[in-house]
Design an enzyme around this catalytic site. Structure first.
Site, PDB file in Angstrom:
ATOM      1  N   GLU A 165      42.308  45.631  50.514  1.00 51.83           N
ATOM      2  CA  GLU A 165      42.057  44.318  49.915  1.00 51.83           C
ATOM      3  C   GLU A 165      43.179  43.981  48.939  1.00 51.83           C
ATOM      4  OE1 GLU A 165      39.035  42.346  46.654  1.00 51.83           O
ATOM      5  OE2 GLU A 165      38.211  43.857  48.021  1.00 51.83           O
ATOM      6  N   GLU A 188      42.862  36.285  41.816  1.00 50.44           N
ATOM      7  CA  GLU A 188      41.567  36.049  41.200  1.00 50.44           C
ATOM      8  C   GLU A 188      41.770  35.430  39.818  1.00 50.44           C
ATOM      9  OE1 GLU A 188      38.642  39.593  42.666  1.00 50.44           O
ATOM     10  OE2 GLU A 188      40.244  40.181  41.292  1.00 50.44           O
TER      11      GLU A 188
END
Length: 335
Positions: A224, A228
């Site tokens: 991943e 963010e």
């Protein structure tokens, strides 16, 4: 490009057709760059798809799935072959000819290919997907193309309106984290990924643009990597390899990301992944590198109880809208 996954696919490939098909035509006949590969003789089982066509495996080697596996229809199983038209509306990168019937793309069987072009018929809104568009496309959100996207969680929190994709976080939304998560239907192995978006800012809120090798956002052994926005005007990037993270870095932008649209870009090659905001390099991953094909994901959620990371959840200005103008994917490979 396929040798790295051949071993895994051999273990998982489907059944072999018992009767020998013999020498048959397949997409390889129209693709000179693939000289050296052969059309399959004994299998109709699709083990891999790419921009060129459907691939099978015989004797440990890749081979092109014959048109005879679908009664001569090379565009199957994704699209039917044309029944009533031989007028070519589109030629793909492999030289295949496409027609239109009932406002749907259909494959013209090679022996019946016509070279006539016409603009008098209604053209479907997008070009046929099995010839490369499953990997490379631009989504302008005039509608939501569910052949590209999977509303992975919180479908009731997301909508398309006014040419924008809107993912809203509110306490009335039953989605994970009181927001929605949408991922691509395919997993990517490389490419350039651009998102023009306006991200909301609130304490506890995490709008994100990221890749993950698992469809449900679990952290067992997944790869991943992320953009963010964590609870304030701070952009965190991180990289997980086989579920192991601990590579967080925070970028403090010189402007408020919530006040306007900005372009977020991933440039992913075999050697590196470069993360950019408005063409400014924010971070580069090159050692280690993820190895698992991964979904491209848009999400917006409230991290309740994450006070030390994002600050306490602030619901005072809900709903919080993550608004996406467009997604553009180019130079990509996917499965």
């Amino acid at each position: 490009m396929k040798s790295s996954i051949l071993g895994a696919v051999l273990l998982a490939s489907a059944s072999i057709v018992s009767a020998e098909l013999g020498v048959r035509e397949c997409f390889l006949n129209n693709t000179p760059k693939l000289l050296g590969y052969n059309c399959c003789r004994n299998t109709c089982s699709i083990s891999y798809k790419d921009d060129d066509g459907n691939w099978g495996i015989e004797n440990g080697n890749w081979c092109g799935i014959p048109f005879t596996c679908y009664n001569g229809c090379w565009s199957m199983p994704d699209y039917q072959c044309c029944r009533n038209t031989r007028v070519s509306q589109y030629t793909d990168s492999a030289g295949n000819e496409w027609g239109i019937e009932n406002n749907q793309w259909c494959g013209i069987i090679p022996q019946a290919t016509a070279t006539t072009r016409t603009t008098t018929k209604q053209i479907p809104s997008s070009s046929p997907s099995p010839v490369g568009d499953k990997c490379n496309w631009t989504e302008d959100f005039n509608s939501l193309d569910e052949t590209r996207w999977n509303l992975n969680s919180g479908a009731e929190c997301m909508k398309v309106q006014g040419g924008m994709f809107i993912d809203s976080v509110s306490q009335s939304c039953r989605g994970s984290g009181n927001g929605g998560r949408m991922r691509t239907n395919v997993r990517y192995k490389s490419g350039k990924f651009e998102v023009r978006a306006k991200m909301p800012i609130a304490s506890g809120l995490v709008p994100a643009i990221y890749f993950a090798s698992t469809p449900d956002n679990t952290n067992g052994s997944q790869d991943e990597w992320d953009f963010e926005l964590i609870g304030s005007n701070r952009m965190q990037t991180n990289l997980f390899i086989n579920g192991q993270g601990g590579r967080e870095e925070v970028w403090n932008p010189p402007y408020d990301l919530s006040r306007d649209f900005h372009t977020y870009t991933f440039e992913w090659t075999s050697n590196s992944i470069v993360l950019k905001v408005d063409n400014q390099v924010v971070r580069t991953f090159n050692n280690p590198m993820p190895t698992q094909p991964s979904y491209f994901i848009l999400t917006n959620w409230m991290c309740v109880g994450c006070d030390g990371w994002t600050g306490p959840a602030d619901w005072s200005r809900q709903p919080y809208d993550f608004i996406v103008d467009y997604v553009k994917i180019t130079d990509a490979t996917c499965i």
